[in-house]
Structure formats: C-alpha cells, structure tokens
Motif scaffolding. Structure first.
Motif, PDB file in Angstrom:
ATOM      1  N   ARG A 151       0.830  -1.205   0.000  1.00  0.00           N
ATOM      2  CA  ARG A 151       0.000   0.000   0.000  1.00  0.00           C
ATOM      3  C   ARG A 151       0.867   1.258   0.000  1.00  0.00           C
ATOM      4  N   VAL A 152       1.630   1.391  -1.074  1.00  0.00           N
ATOM      5  CA  VAL A 152       2.477   2.564  -1.297  1.00  0.00           C
ATOM      6  C   VAL A 152       2.317   2.995  -2.746  1.00  0.00           C
ATOM      7  N   SER A 153       2.846   4.159  -3.107  1.00  0.00           N
ATOM      8  CA  SER A 153       2.730   4.642  -4.489  1.00  0.00           C
ATOM      9  C   SER A 153       3.668   3.866  -5.409  1.00  0.00           C
ATOM     10  N   GLU A 154       3.162   3.497  -6.572  1.00  0.00           N
ATOM     11  CA  GLU A 154       3.903   2.828  -7.650  1.00  0.00           C
ATOM     12  C   GLU A 154       4.747   1.642  -7.172  1.00  0.00           C
ATOM     13  N   PRO A 155       4.182   0.679  -6.475  1.00  0.00           N
ATOM     14  CA  PRO A 155       5.001  -0.453  -6.009  1.00  0.00           C
ATOM     15  C   PRO A 155       5.538  -1.315  -7.147  1.00  0.00           C
ATOM     16  N   VAL A 156       4.745  -1.489  -8.203  1.00  0.00           N
ATOM     17  CA  VAL A 156       5.182  -2.343  -9.318  1.00  0.00           C
ATOM     18  C   VAL A 156       6.407  -1.761 -10.012  1.00  0.00           C
ATOM     19  N   ILE A 157       6.381  -0.457 -10.280  1.00  0.00           N
ATOM     20  CA  ILE A 157       7.509   0.180 -10.973  1.00  0.00           C
ATOM     21  C   ILE A 157       8.752   0.143 -10.095  1.00  0.00           C
ATOM     22  N   ALA A 158       8.572   0.397  -8.811  1.00  0.00           N
ATOM     23  CA  ALA A 158       9.712   0.371  -7.886  1.00  0.00           C
ATOM     24  C   ALA A 158      10.352  -1.012  -7.857  1.00  0.00           C
ATOM     25  N   ILE A 159       9.537  -2.056  -7.769  1.00  0.00           N
ATOM     26  CA  ILE A 159      10.070  -3.416  -7.719  1.00  0.00           C
ATOM     27  C   ILE A 159      10.708  -3.799  -9.053  1.00  0.00           C
ATOM     28  N   ALA A 160      10.108  -3.341 -10.148  1.00  0.00           N
ATOM     29  CA  ALA A 160      10.685  -3.623 -11.471  1.00  0.00           C
ATOM     30  C   ALA A 160      12.082  -3.009 -11.587  1.00  0.00           C
ATOM     31  N   LEU A 161      12.241  -1.788 -11.087  1.00  0.00           N
ATOM     32  CA  LEU A 161      13.550  -1.138 -11.132  1.00  0.00           C
ATOM     33  C   LEU A 161      14.547  -1.825 -10.201  1.00  0.00           C
ATOM     34  N   VAL A 162      14.052  -2.294  -9.063  1.00  0.00           N
ATOM     35  CA  VAL A 162      14.914  -3.067  -8.164  1.00  0.00           C
ATOM     36  C   VAL A 162      15.443  -4.298  -8.886  1.00  0.00           C
ATOM     37  N   LEU A 163      14.567  -4.998  -9.596  1.00  0.00           N
ATOM     38  CA  LEU A 163      14.977  -6.204 -10.333  1.00  0.00           C
ATOM     39  C   LEU A 163      15.948  -5.851 -11.464  1.00  0.00           C
ATOM     40  N   CYS A 164      15.671  -4.755 -12.165  1.00  0.00           N
ATOM     41  CA  CYS A 164      16.555  -4.307 -13.252  1.00  0.00           C
ATOM     42  C   CYS A 164      17.972  -4.093 -12.744  1.00  0.00           C
ATOM     43  N   PHE A 165      18.111  -3.314 -11.681  1.00  0.00           N
ATOM     44  CA  PHE A 165      19.441  -2.975 -11.176  1.00  0.00           C
ATOM     45  C   PHE A 165      20.089  -4.144 -10.432  1.00  0.00           C
ATOM     46  N   ALA A 166      19.264  -5.002  -9.806  1.00  0.00           N
ATOM     47  CA  ALA A 166      19.807  -6.186  -9.129  1.00  0.00           C
ATOM     48  C   ALA A 166      20.392  -7.164 -10.150  1.00  0.00           C
ATOM     49  N   PHE A 167      19.685  -7.378 -11.258  1.00  0.00           N
ATOM     50  CA  PHE A 167      20.190  -8.251 -12.326  1.00  0.00           C
ATOM     51  C   PHE A 167      21.465  -7.664 -12.935  1.00  0.00           C
ATOM     52  N   ALA A 168      21.480  -6.328 -13.110  1.00  0.00           N
ATOM     53  CA  ALA A 168      22.664  -5.671 -13.683  1.00  0.00           C
ATOM     54  C   ALA A 168      23.863  -5.834 -12.755  1.00  0.00           C
ATOM     55  N   TYR A 169      23.640  -5.630 -11.469  1.00  0.00           N
ATOM     56  CA  TYR A 169      24.728  -5.775 -10.497  1.00  0.00           C
ATOM     57  C   TYR A 169      25.234  -7.214 -10.466  1.00  0.00           C
ATOM     58  N   LEU A 170      24.303  -8.161 -10.512  1.00  0.00           N
ATOM     59  CA  LEU A 170      24.688  -9.574 -10.542  1.00  0.00           C
ATOM     60  C   LEU A 170      25.536  -9.874 -11.777  1.00  0.00           C
ATOM     61  N   GLY A 171      25.147  -9.299 -12.910  1.00  0.00           N
ATOM     62  CA  GLY A 171      25.916  -9.503 -14.133  1.00  0.00           C
ATOM     63  C   GLY A 171      27.344  -9.017 -13.992  1.00  0.00           C
ATOM     64  N   GLU A 172      27.506  -7.804 -13.489  1.00  0.00           N
ATOM     65  CA  GLU A 172      28.853  -7.250 -13.282  1.00  0.00           C
ATOM     66  C   GLU A 172      29.646  -8.090 -12.290  1.00  0.00           C
ATOM     67  N   LEU A 173      28.978  -8.541 -11.243  1.00  0.00           N
ATOM     68  CA  LEU A 173      29.629  -9.328 -10.194  1.00  0.00           C
ATOM     69  C   LEU A 173      30.155 -10.659 -10.725  1.00  0.00           C
ATOM     70  N   LEU A 174      29.432 -11.238 -11.694  1.00  0.00           N
ATOM     71  CA  LEU A 174      29.788 -12.557 -12.214  1.00  0.00           C
ATOM     72  C   LEU A 174      30.442 -12.496 -13.595  1.00  0.00           C
ATOM     73  N   GLY A 175      31.041 -11.353 -13.924  1.00  0.00           N
ATOM     74  CA  GLY A 175      31.866 -11.281 -15.127  1.00  0.00           C
ATOM     75  C   GLY A 175      31.147 -10.898 -16.397  1.00  0.00           C
ATOM     76  N   MET A 176      29.849 -10.576 -16.328  1.00  0.00           N
ATOM     77  CA  MET A 176      29.103 -10.143 -17.502  1.00  0.00           C
ATOM     78  C   MET A 176      28.921  -8.630 -17.462  1.00  0.00           C
ATOM     79  N   ALA A 177      28.563  -8.048 -18.598  1.00  0.00           N
ATOM     80  CA  ALA A 177      28.249  -6.620 -18.613  1.00  0.00           C
ATOM     81  C   ALA A 177      26.907  -6.400 -17.928  1.00  0.00           C
ATOM     82  N   GLY A 178      26.796  -5.289 -17.208  1.00  0.00           N
ATOM     83  CA  GLY A 178      25.556  -4.979 -16.520  1.00  0.00           C
ATOM     84  C   GLY A 178      24.359  -4.889 -17.448  1.00  0.00           C
ATOM     85  N   ILE A 179      24.593  -4.434 -18.681  1.00  0.00           N
ATOM     86  CA  ILE A 179      23.484  -4.284 -19.627  1.00  0.00           C
ATOM     87  C   ILE A 179      22.851  -5.617 -19.987  1.00  0.00           C
ATOM     88  N   ILE A 180      23.628  -6.712 -19.933  1.00  0.00           N
ATOM     89  CA  ILE A 180      23.052  -8.036 -20.192  1.00  0.00           C
ATOM     90  C   ILE A 180      22.104  -8.399 -19.054  1.00  0.00           C
TER      91      ILE A 180
END
Length: 385
Positions: free
Chosen positions: A209-238
C-alpha cells in the motif's frame, strides 16, 4: 550546484539536437551523440566528465537495455538463436583479425596488437536499440537477432579478454576457468529467477500500500540483475536486458514499460548519449591520423561484414543481412570500458588511447545513419529463414 547546470544543458540540447537530426532525415539519437561532442571538452567545453555524468549515464544505459528487454518478443528471440549465434561469431572473428592486422601494420607489439583485435570485437547495441525503437523495428527478426547476437558477443569478448589479460596483462590474476564458471552461474540464476522468482515477487509486492510499487520493484529487479551480471563477469546491460525479458512475461510487463520509459528518456538516457561524446579529445590525433583512419574503417567494415555474413549463412536475404551487420557496428560504452581495462593492464599503450577512443566514438556515430539507410530498402524486414 555545477551538476545542475550540466543537467540543464544536457536535457535542453539533446532534445534540440534530436529534433534537428530528425528534420535532416537522420535518427534522433545521432543528434544526441553529436551534441555530446559539441558540449564536451573537444569543442565548447561546457560540460566536463565526472562521477555525476558517469553514474547517471550508467543508469541510463541500464534502463535503455531494460526497456529493450521489456519490448522484446521472447518467442522470436528463441526462434532466432541460431542466426544470433552465427552473427555474433562472425562479428567477433573478422574484427579480431582486422584489429590485430591494423596493430601489426602500425608496428604494435604482439600483445597490444592482439588487444586491438579483442577491443574491436566488442559490440554495444544500446545505440542500435534506440534507432530500432525510433523506427518501430525492434521486434522484427532483424531486431531480435541483433539483440540475441549482442548477448553472445558479450560472452565471447569477455572470454577473449580474460584469456589475453591472463597471459599478457599486468597484475590481473584473472582465472579463465573461474570466469566461465561465473558466467554459467549468472545464466543459471537469471533463468531460474526469470521463471519463478520474478513473477511471484511482482505479484506479491504489487499489493504493497504505497505509491507505484510495481515500478519500484521492477527497477529493483533491473538494477539487481545488472549488479549480478557485473559481479559474475558479464556486462551490466546483459543483466538489465534479462530482467526486462523476465518482467515482459508477466501480467505487469506493459505497465512497467509504459511507466519506466518516461523516467528513462526524460532523465537518464540523455546523459548516457552525451557521456559518449565527452570522451572525445582531439589532442595529438594529427600525429596518428593514418592509424585512426585505418582503425575506424577496419572497425566498421569488419563488424558489418562479419555480422552480415553470419546472417546470410543462416538464411537471411541480402538486405536483412546488411541490416543485422549494421546493427552490430557500434562499439559504444562496452568498448570504452574494455579500452580503460587495457590501459590499466598495459595492453593498450597510452599514446594510442585517444585515437582508439575516437575510433570507438566514430563507430557509434556511423551506426544510426547506416541502419536508417539499409532499413529504407523495400526488402528490409522480410527475411527468409
């Protein structure tokens, strides 16, 4: 408050330059790239690079590829995995040989010449993605093949770079086996998360029950996947691209795309476009003009021909093959990062750094009008598989 002034200049002049570019019959992204050079140290010097620019640009390119993932037709991507692999391989082999050849021709030692080959084997489709979006061609067979090839290309180039730095780089300590293991782990986590975790996380957290929860979580997933990529030897954009694809398969995909685009294109993506131009400096280029011309011609032609050949061998017609090859030409931020790595490891000699950066920028400037030209042909978009 200097960064606020930079922000004002970037947001204002990218829109004006983009509009002017469209009026001249070119993609808007070309004007945005050029204005980065004009506003930067190479011409007016109104904007200087720094942590603000770098960080906003990084977010911009991650969001750009996240949106590309959201808009990608996954079934089409699956159908085109063979052509994508062939395009990536062709687009690595020819530039690798060409880059090494130019290095040898201009008297570079064996190690730096090999690094030139690896450097110009890289591809950044973030600029091509923007052009394809402008032309409403991102979900054509050509568009999805370009996106798939970019993922494979990234894997191949990272492996090549790891091999080279392991044997010839100074103080890198890179383990090839460890790197390949990390990459395998990355793709395993992404597949598992995309199949089970992402849909459930969005479904559950959308009820907050907060404003724009779906968009916030989507961005969390976007940046979390990017960070994971960089951490494991891939480019963040992948990673961000993979997050976009995963979310696109959920009922929230359209909502996320609709609401993330204004955030990305109004704030972060313009900074990314300008940041590329800020890397240009003409200091000392006159002494290496022959090297610069040879390097740029090699970079454009080998990637164009290598990508087109891979597409042609897997059933695309001539025009579609040229479109795919053109979409792979830009080296963009991926090559800039590799160049910086080469400088740190001693594989890219400091006296050649400026010429290499300008060649990378030129490939990025060539890609938008090249795509526009080849897509104008009536055959374009009708590939035969």
């Amino acid at each position: 408050m200097e960064f606020v002034l930079y922000f004002v200049l970037i947001l204002l002049f990218t829109k004006i330059a983009g509009d002017l570019s469209v009026r001249l019959g070119q993609p808007a992204v070309l004007g945005k790239l050029v204005i980065g050079i004009v506003l930067g140290p190479a011409v007016l010097g109104w904007i200087q690079g720094g942590s603000f620019i770098e960080q906003f640009a990084e977010i911009g390119v991650l969001l750009l590829m996240f949106i590309a993932g959201l808009e990608t037709d996954l079934n089409q991507l699956k159908q085109n995995w063979k052509p994508a692999f062939a395009v990536a391989v062709g687009g690595v082999i020819l530039p690798f040989v060409g880059g090494y050849g130019v290095g040898e021709l201009f008297g570079l030692n064996h190690g730096p010449a090999l690094f030139m080959g690896v450097l110009f084997s890289a591809t950044s489709v973030s600029i091509s993605v923007q052009v394809l979006k402008e032309m409403n061609k991102l979900n054509t067979r050509e568009g999805t093949t370009i996106l798939g090839a970019a993922v494979v290309d990234d894997v191949l180039v990272v492996i090549l770079l790891a091999v080279l730095t392991s044997f010839l780089g100074a103080g890198t300590g890179v383990s090839l086996g460890g790197l390949i293991g990390k990459m395998a782990l990355f793709f395993a986590i992404v597949l598992l998360a995309g199949w089970s975790i992402v849909p459930k996380a969005l479904q559950w957290l959308s009820k907050l029950r907060v404003s724009e929860p779906v968009i916030a979580i989507a961005l969390v997933l976007c940046f979390a996947f990017a960070y994971l990529g960089e951490l494991l030897g891939m480019a963040g954009i992948i990673g961000s691209f993979a997050a976009g694809i995963a979310i696109s398969q959920t009922p929230f995909g359209h909502e996320v795309e609709k609401k993330v685009e204004p955030i990305a294109y109004a704030v972060f993506v313009p900074v990314f476009f300008v940041s590329i131009g800020l890397n240009v400096s003409f200091k000392g280029v006159g002494e290496q003009i022959g090297f610069l011309i040879a390097l740029t011609l090699m970079a454009v032609l080998t990637k164009l021909l290598g990508g087109a050949l891979g597409a042609k061998l897997t059933g695309f017609n001539n025009k579609s093959s040229l479109i795919i090859g053109s979409g792979m030409v830009s080296r963009g931020e991926v090559a800039l990062i590799i160049a910086a790595t080469g400088l740190q490891t001693g594989l890219l000699l400091p006296e050649y750094f400026t010429s290499v950066i300008i060649a990378i920028i030129l490939t990025t400037l060539v890609a938008p009008p090249l795509l526009k030209i080849v897509f104008k042909e009536p055959e374009a978009g009708k590939s035969t598989l």
